[in-house]
Design an enzyme around this catalytic site. Structure first.
Site, mmCIF file in Angstrom:
data_model
loop_
_atom_site.group_PDB
_atom_site.id
_atom_site.type_symbol
_atom_site.label_atom_id
_atom_site.label_comp_id
_atom_site.label_asym_id
_atom_site.label_seq_id
_atom_site.Cartn_x
_atom_site.Cartn_y
_atom_site.Cartn_z
ATOM 1 C CG ASP A 21 8.124 3.956 2.433
ATOM 2 O OD1 ASP A 21 8.556 3.198 1.537
ATOM 3 O OD2 ASP A 21 8.877 4.620 3.173
ATOM 4 C CG ASN A 69 9.707 6.434 -6.691
ATOM 5 O OD1 ASN A 69 8.496 6.519 -6.481
ATOM 6 N ND2 ASN A 69 10.571 6.303 -5.686
HETATM 7 C C1 FPP Z 1 7.265 2.591 -1.713
HETATM 8 O O1 FPP Z 1 7.674 1.357 -1.160
HETATM 9 C C2 FPP Z 1 6.326 2.349 -2.792
HETATM 10 C C3 FPP Z 1 6.468 2.781 -4.080
HETATM 11 C C4 FPP Z 1 7.619 3.576 -4.537
HETATM 12 C C5 FPP Z 1 5.480 2.441 -5.127
HETATM 13 C C6 FPP Z 1 4.047 2.421 -4.692
HETATM 14 C C7 FPP Z 1 3.262 1.805 -5.770
HETATM 15 C C8 FPP Z 1 2.221 0.975 -5.617
HETATM 16 C C9 FPP Z 1 1.627 0.619 -4.314
HETATM 17 C C10 FPP Z 1 1.602 0.343 -6.842
HETATM 18 C C11 FPP Z 1 0.723 1.323 -7.572
HETATM 19 C C12 FPP Z 1 0.022 0.583 -8.618
HETATM 20 C C13 FPP Z 1 -1.060 1.015 -9.299
HETATM 21 C C14 FPP Z 1 -1.801 0.072 -10.153
HETATM 22 C C15 FPP Z 1 -1.527 2.411 -9.204
HETATM 23 P P1 FPP Z 1 9.220 0.970 -1.224
HETATM 24 O O2 FPP Z 1 9.447 0.203 -2.472
HETATM 25 O O3 FPP Z 1 10.062 2.196 -1.119
HETATM 26 O O4 FPP Z 1 9.369 0.077 0.038
HETATM 27 P P2 FPP Z 1 10.683 -0.086 0.958
HETATM 28 O O5 FPP Z 1 10.941 1.268 1.562
HETATM 29 O O6 FPP Z 1 10.260 -1.102 1.949
HETATM 30 O O7 FPP Z 1 11.785 -0.551 0.053
#
Ligand code: FPP
Length: 254
Positions: A21, A69
């Site tokens: 996250d 998501n």
């Molecule tokens: C949460 O951060 C993250 C996600 C929903 C996606 C995680 C995905 C990756 C790290 C990329 C995966 C890629 C491959 C190639 C497998 P957020 O967007 O909720 O962060 P925030 O809470 O700060 O908005």
């Protein structure tokens, strides 16, 4: 699969599950787009898998896209899917070099064709590797997979009588056989980055006795020191699996 109890006193977690996250907040703080945050997050994955493997961890689960998501802006979803489809093929030689096997959890039939193809190719290319398992959780929901297991269980009987008898005798061990957990160890340590303290529908079944670890570090900034701190914290905990401290320490044999 070894049982959770076999792992009492084992100081290195065999299975570490990570809720990655904070990509969006990290990006915002740098004046970058959310997608750039996900890109940097995906790059971070490589290092974390290597650090974990070198520390003796056998499986690393990564919550890359949850069933919830899909509620995100369409542009962000498309960006994440494209990221997967473009990055995974580039990762295959590295995964082979590091003897890492890719496994997937979640309903990937709902993913765009290009992402599905990239996943299939990577899973196939790494299937014989044995040093570490990388379990990508995509379109994954802990509640949903338990519901699907129950449906498979109910559909496996010819008659209502057979089903009702089996339902009356159903145990977690039996239901687990319908979850498709042959290759997945129980989660020992569940790490969430980005400061929130929630499980968010991740590994509900496998994390029944997981140790939970929360850190404020946003995922793209997650460092080897952060992982070492989580592993050290895990090593200091007493895992009791419902027993008393005295029983676990062998002071009481009752
Ligand atoms: C949460 O951060 C993250 C996600 C929903 C996606 C995680 C995905 C990756 C790290 C990329 C995966 C890629 C491959 C190639 C497998 P957020 O967007 O909720 O962060 P925030 O809470 O700060 O908005």
């Amino acid at each position: 699969m070894s049982s959770s109890e076999d792992q009492i006193n084992q100081r290195v977690p065999q299975h570490v599950a990570i809720i990655m996250d904070g990509n969006g907040r990290w990006a915002k703080a740098q004046g970058l787009s959310r997608l750039e945050g996900h890109k940097q997050g995906a790059k971070r994955l490589r290092d974390v898998i290597r650090w974990a493997r070198d520390a003796g961890v056998k499986q690393v689960s990564l919550y890359a896209f949850s069933t919830e998501n899909w509620k995100r802006p369409k542009m962000e979803i498309a960006g994440l899917m494209t990221l997967m489809a473009t990055m995974l093929p580039l990762e295959i030689p590295k995964m082979i070099e590091e003897d890492a096997r890719l496994l997937v959890l979640g309903d990937i039939t709902k993913l765009p064709w290009l992402a599905r193809q990239a996943l299939k190719k990577a899973v196939n290319a790494t299937k014989d590797n044995t040093s570490v398992d990388v379990i990508l959780c995509l379109n994954y929901g802990g509640q949903q997979e338990i519901v699907e297991a129950v449906k498979r269980f109910c559909a496996s009987f010819q008659t209502e009588d057979e089903k009702n008898k089996a339902l009356a005798e159903l145990t977690p061990e039996v239901l687990q056989t319908y979850l498709g957990r042959e290759d997945i160890l129980p989660v020992d340590l569940l790490i969430r980055t980005g400061g929130e303290k929630r499980i968010s529908n991740f590994h509900l079944w496998d994390a029944a006795y997981a140790e939970l670890y929360f850190t404020d570090t946003n995922w793209p900034a997650y460092s080897e020191e952060d992982l070492k701190a989580a592993l050290a914290d895990y090593a200091s905990r007493e895992r009791r699996f419902g027993k008393t401290s005295e029983q676990v320490q062998g002071i009481s044999h009752e």
